[in-house]
Design a protein around this motif. Structure first.
Motif, PDB file in Angstrom:
ATOM      1  N   GLU A 149       0.829  -1.205   0.000  1.00 39.65           N
ATOM      2  CA  GLU A 149       0.000   0.000   0.000  1.00 39.65           C
ATOM      3  C   GLU A 149       0.867   1.260   0.000  1.00 39.65           C
ATOM      4  N   LYS A 150       1.905   1.261   0.820  1.00 40.99           N
ATOM      5  CA  LYS A 150       2.812   2.406   0.872  1.00 40.99           C
ATOM      6  C   LYS A 150       3.515   2.596  -0.469  1.00 40.99           C
ATOM      7  N   VAL A 207       4.764   5.738  -4.689  1.00 42.14           N
ATOM      8  CA  VAL A 207       5.642   5.625  -5.856  1.00 42.14           C
ATOM      9  C   VAL A 207       4.860   5.643  -7.167  1.00 42.14           C
ATOM     10  N   HIS A 208       3.628   5.124  -7.158  1.00 41.32           N
ATOM     11  CA  HIS A 208       2.877   4.958  -8.407  1.00 41.32           C
ATOM     12  C   HIS A 208       1.537   5.696  -8.377  1.00 41.32           C
ATOM     13  N   THR A 209       1.560   6.932  -7.943  1.00 37.21           N
ATOM     14  CA  THR A 209       0.317   7.708  -7.882  1.00 37.21           C
ATOM     15  C   THR A 209      -0.253   8.015  -9.263  1.00 37.21           C
ATOM     16  N   ASP A 210       0.577   7.907 -10.293  1.00 35.12           N
ATOM     17  CA  ASP A 210       0.112   8.197 -11.656  1.00 35.12           C
ATOM     18  C   ASP A 210      -0.223   6.925 -12.433  1.00 35.12           C
ATOM     19  N   GLY A 211      -0.212   5.773 -11.759  1.00 30.23           N
ATOM     20  CA  GLY A 211      -0.436   4.516 -12.451  1.00 30.23           C
ATOM     21  C   GLY A 211      -1.848   3.993 -12.305  1.00 30.23           C
ATOM     22  N   SER A 212      -2.146   2.946 -13.062  1.00 32.07           N
ATOM     23  CA  SER A 212      -3.492   2.366 -13.070  1.00 32.07           C
ATOM     24  C   SER A 212      -3.805   1.621 -11.778  1.00 32.07           C
ATOM     25  N   MET A 213      -2.790   1.294 -10.981  1.00 29.36           N
ATOM     26  CA  MET A 213      -3.009   0.551  -9.742  1.00 29.36           C
ATOM     27  C   MET A 213      -3.284   1.469  -8.550  1.00 29.36           C
TER      28      MET A 213
END
Length: 233
Positions: free
Chosen positions: A108-109, A114-120
């Protein structure tokens, strides 16, 4: 490929990796294919899995996705990979054959920082379970620890003759240690310890920044027109 097995083809949809392309997938829908032995055979044909779905790119006008596997017995780390290994000597690697309660908070962290712009994004337990649970094959979880703190987990399929990298997540505070690269190096090492011939890394896509790093582990093989071609340099 055995013509008696059942496969399905999806409709074309916007490619997740190349903006100007549409993708289409060939899906192994036959239940007999959904075990470790058949999955190993399918991976040799360029398939991967997502949860219990086993698929291969089957696009009409693009061949950018190239299945890649590292030749474990012959692997030699590059100079930069050797420096990374030396820099991380204080870390400890542990193996687990089950998902631990400490994994999801780390995942979750990782996703939410790290991936705030990703599909996940944002992270969810359902999404987490989609790659840590399956009915196809066994998995091992390669943990990296710094003292008493779990800093990385590499979810890895355990199939006959090979391991297959599924997904790696790590503590954002340790990004400078190249934990994504380190995890692959540890997967290669563990594959060697287990006497496996290959570590499958998924699809190399040269024109996609997020997917063009896998060919840095040599020697490796790339599947082109149903033939595995070895790349040494």
């Amino acid at each position: 490929m055995n013509s008696n097995y059942k496969f399905g083809v999806t409709q074309s949809f916007q490619c997740n990796y190349l903006d100007d392309q549409y993708e289409r997938l060939l899906i192994a829908v036959d239940p007999i294919l959904h075990d470790s032995e058949h999955y190993s055979w399918l991976m040799h044909q360029g398939f991967r899995r997502s949860g219990n779905d086993i698929y291969r790119p089957h696009c009409l006008s693009c061949q950018a996705c190239q299945s890649l596997r590292v030749l474990v017995a012959n692997f030699t780390p590059s100079k930069s990979q050797k420096r990374l290994l030396k820099r991380s000597q204080s870390f400890v690697v542990k193996l687990s054959d089950n998902v631990k309660s400490s994994y999801y908070p780390l995942y979750e962290k990782y996703i939410n920082e790290v991936h705030t712009d990703g599909s996940m994004f944002p992270a969810s337990p359902e999404q987490f379970r989609s790659f840590t649970e399956n009915d196809v094959t066994e998995q091992i979880y390669i943990e990296i620890w710094h003292g008493e703190e779990l800093i990385s987990v590499a979810v890895t399929d355990d199939i006959p003759n090979a391991l297959s990298a599924v997904y790696t997540f790590y503590h954002p505070a340790y990004r400078k240690y190249g934990l994504g690269v380190l995890s692959i190096l540890k997967q290669i090492d563990i594959s060697h310890q287990l006497s496996r011939d290959f570590l499958y890394l998924g699809y190399q896509i040269n024109d996609c920044e997020k997917m063009n790093y896998k060919n840095r582990y040599k020697p490796h093989q790339i599947l082109i027109e149903n033939q595995w071609n070895t790349v040494n340099k």
